[in-house]
Scaffold this active site. Structure first.
Site, short mmCIF file in Angstrom:
data_model
loop_
_atom_site.label_atom_id
_atom_site.label_comp_id
_atom_site.label_asym_id
_atom_site.label_seq_id
_atom_site.Cartn_x
_atom_site.Cartn_y
_atom_site.Cartn_z
N LYS A 14 2.84 -21.92 17.26
CA LYS A 14 2.78 -21.02 18.40
C LYS A 14 2.39 -21.77 19.69
O LYS A 14 3.02 -21.58 20.73
CB LYS A 14 1.77 -19.89 18.15
CG LYS A 14 2.08 -19.07 16.91
CD LYS A 14 1.10 -17.91 16.74
CE LYS A 14 -0.33 -18.33 16.43
NZ LYS A 14 -0.56 -18.88 15.10
N ARG A 89 -4.10 -9.86 16.66
CA ARG A 89 -4.25 -10.38 15.30
C ARG A 89 -4.70 -9.30 14.32
O ARG A 89 -4.87 -9.60 13.14
CB ARG A 89 -5.32 -11.47 15.32
CG ARG A 89 -4.81 -12.88 15.06
CD ARG A 89 -6.02 -13.81 15.14
NE ARG A 89 -5.78 -15.09 14.55
CZ ARG A 89 -5.38 -16.16 15.22
NH1 ARG A 89 -5.11 -16.09 16.49
NH2 ARG A 89 -5.25 -17.31 14.59
N ARG A 128 -2.68 -31.95 11.64
CA ARG A 128 -3.17 -31.69 13.00
C ARG A 128 -4.65 -32.05 13.13
O ARG A 128 -5.11 -32.44 14.21
CB ARG A 128 -2.95 -30.21 13.34
CG ARG A 128 -3.33 -29.86 14.77
CD ARG A 128 -2.85 -28.47 15.16
NE ARG A 128 -3.70 -27.43 14.63
CZ ARG A 128 -3.48 -26.11 14.82
NH1 ARG A 128 -2.42 -25.71 15.48
NH2 ARG A 128 -4.31 -25.22 14.33
N ARG A 134 -10.35 -30.19 15.68
CA ARG A 134 -10.77 -28.82 15.36
C ARG A 134 -11.40 -28.77 13.98
O ARG A 134 -10.74 -29.07 12.98
CB ARG A 134 -9.57 -27.87 15.42
CG ARG A 134 -9.18 -27.50 16.82
CD ARG A 134 -7.96 -26.62 16.86
NE ARG A 134 -8.04 -25.43 16.01
CZ ARG A 134 -7.14 -24.46 16.02
NH1 ARG A 134 -6.11 -24.53 16.84
NH2 ARG A 134 -7.28 -23.42 15.23
N ARG A 146 -8.25 -18.90 6.56
CA ARG A 146 -7.45 -18.45 7.71
C ARG A 146 -6.11 -17.88 7.27
O ARG A 146 -5.63 -16.89 7.82
CB ARG A 146 -7.23 -19.62 8.69
CG ARG A 146 -8.49 -19.93 9.51
CD ARG A 146 -8.48 -21.35 10.04
NE ARG A 146 -7.46 -21.61 11.02
CZ ARG A 146 -7.00 -22.83 11.31
NH1 ARG A 146 -7.47 -23.90 10.67
NH2 ARG A 146 -6.08 -22.99 12.23
P1 ADP Z 1 -4.50 -20.86 14.57
O1 ADP Z 1 -3.38 -19.93 14.93
O2 ADP Z 1 -4.07 -22.24 14.27
O3 ADP Z 1 -5.44 -20.30 13.53
P2 ADP Z 1 -5.95 -20.15 17.02
O4 ADP Z 1 -6.35 -21.12 18.05
O5 ADP Z 1 -4.98 -19.09 17.41
O6 ADP Z 1 -5.42 -21.05 15.84
O7 ADP Z 1 -7.26 -19.40 16.45
C1 ADP Z 1 -8.38 -20.10 16.00
C2 ADP Z 1 -9.49 -19.13 15.59
O8 ADP Z 1 -9.90 -18.38 16.76
C3 ADP Z 1 -9.11 -18.05 14.58
O9 ADP Z 1 -9.21 -18.51 13.26
C4 ADP Z 1 -10.14 -16.95 14.91
O10 ADP Z 1 -11.42 -17.28 14.38
C5 ADP Z 1 -10.25 -17.04 16.41
N1 ADP Z 1 -9.29 -16.12 17.07
C6 ADP Z 1 -8.22 -16.48 17.83
N2 ADP Z 1 -7.55 -15.40 18.26
C7 ADP Z 1 -8.20 -14.32 17.75
C8 ADP Z 1 -7.99 -12.90 17.81
N3 ADP Z 1 -6.95 -12.38 18.49
N4 ADP Z 1 -8.87 -12.09 17.16
C9 ADP Z 1 -9.91 -12.59 16.50
N5 ADP Z 1 -10.16 -13.91 16.37
C10 ADP Z 1 -9.32 -14.77 17.00
#
Ligand code: ADP
Length: 189
Positions: A14, A89, A128, A134, A146
């Site tokens: 994404k 999400r 990654r 991270r 996740r």
């Molecule tokens: P990835 O898609 O690789 O998991 P992101 O950067 O989108 O990485 O998200 C990393 C973390 O940030 C998630 O595992 C969650 O803990 C938090 N997070 C991100 N977006 C949301 C959301 N919309 N609602 C709740 N938690 C979120």
């Protein structure tokens, strides 16, 4: 205004694809994960709260996430549209986004969902971790958590947009350029 959701499991690409799409379509990129990470780096109260969930692979609570997202959107009154990456999400987040956009006379044009098999996601996330720094990428148990959270809480969000006729599934396996091409074909001019 054109508002897009770039959807998909962790590691689907994404962030990578957003970089091209924002440029091509002149959209503002809002990645909730990036915003949380910026807050962690700045050691804000929000960052401290978010970190306690993110490090375990759990979602940050809806109320906090929705409030943050709305305030970010409000920072860009001149935007030609947004690309939402990592949001919504949960079904509650999707419903809140609908109500929020509607209050501005706006809506979601389409959800582009990158489809990638689970084994490939795990390989990508571990790779990654070598460069992302991270903590949630470096630990296989957190990666699994996740993916489980995605399957249980996030995947149902697709049904919300499918019911509205806005869901577009995109094969997320291939070269970065191939996937960009598929996305632009799906989104249109
Ligand atoms: P990835 O898609 O690789 O998991 P992101 O950067 O989108 O990485 O998200 C990393 C973390 O940030 C998630 O595992 C969650 O803990 C938090 N997070 C991100 N977006 C949301 C959301 N919309 N609602 C709740 N938690 C979120």
């Amino acid at each position: 205004m054109r508002n897009l959701i770039l959807f998909g499991p962790p590691g689907a690409g994404k962030g990578t694809q957003s970089a091209f799409l924002v440029e091509h379509y002149q959209l503002v990129h809002l990645s909730t994960g990036d915003i949380f990470r910026a807050n962690i780096k700045g050691d804000t109260e929000l960052g401290q709260l978010a970190k306690s969930y993110m490090d375990q692979g759990k979602l940050v609570p809806d109320e906090v996430t929705i409030r943050m997202l709305e305030s970010e959107v409000n920072k860009h009154p001149q935007a030609m549209g947004f690309i939402f990456d990592g949001f919504p999400r949960t079904t509650a987040q999707a419903q809140a986004l609908d109500v929020f956009l509607e209050s501005k006379g706006q809506s979601i044009a389409s959800m582009c969902a990158l489809e990638v098999p689970e084994a490939e996601l795990k390989t990508r996330l571990l790779a990654r971790a070598e460069t992302s720094g991270r903590p949630d990428d470096a630990n296989p148990e957190v990666i699994q958590k996740r993916i489980d959270v995605y399957n249980h809480e996030t995947a149902p969000v697709a049904d919300h947009y499918r019911a509205a006729g806005k869901y577009q599934g995109i094969d997320g396996v291939g070269s970065i350029e191939d996937i960009t091409q598929r996305l632009t074909e799906a989104i249109g001019a």
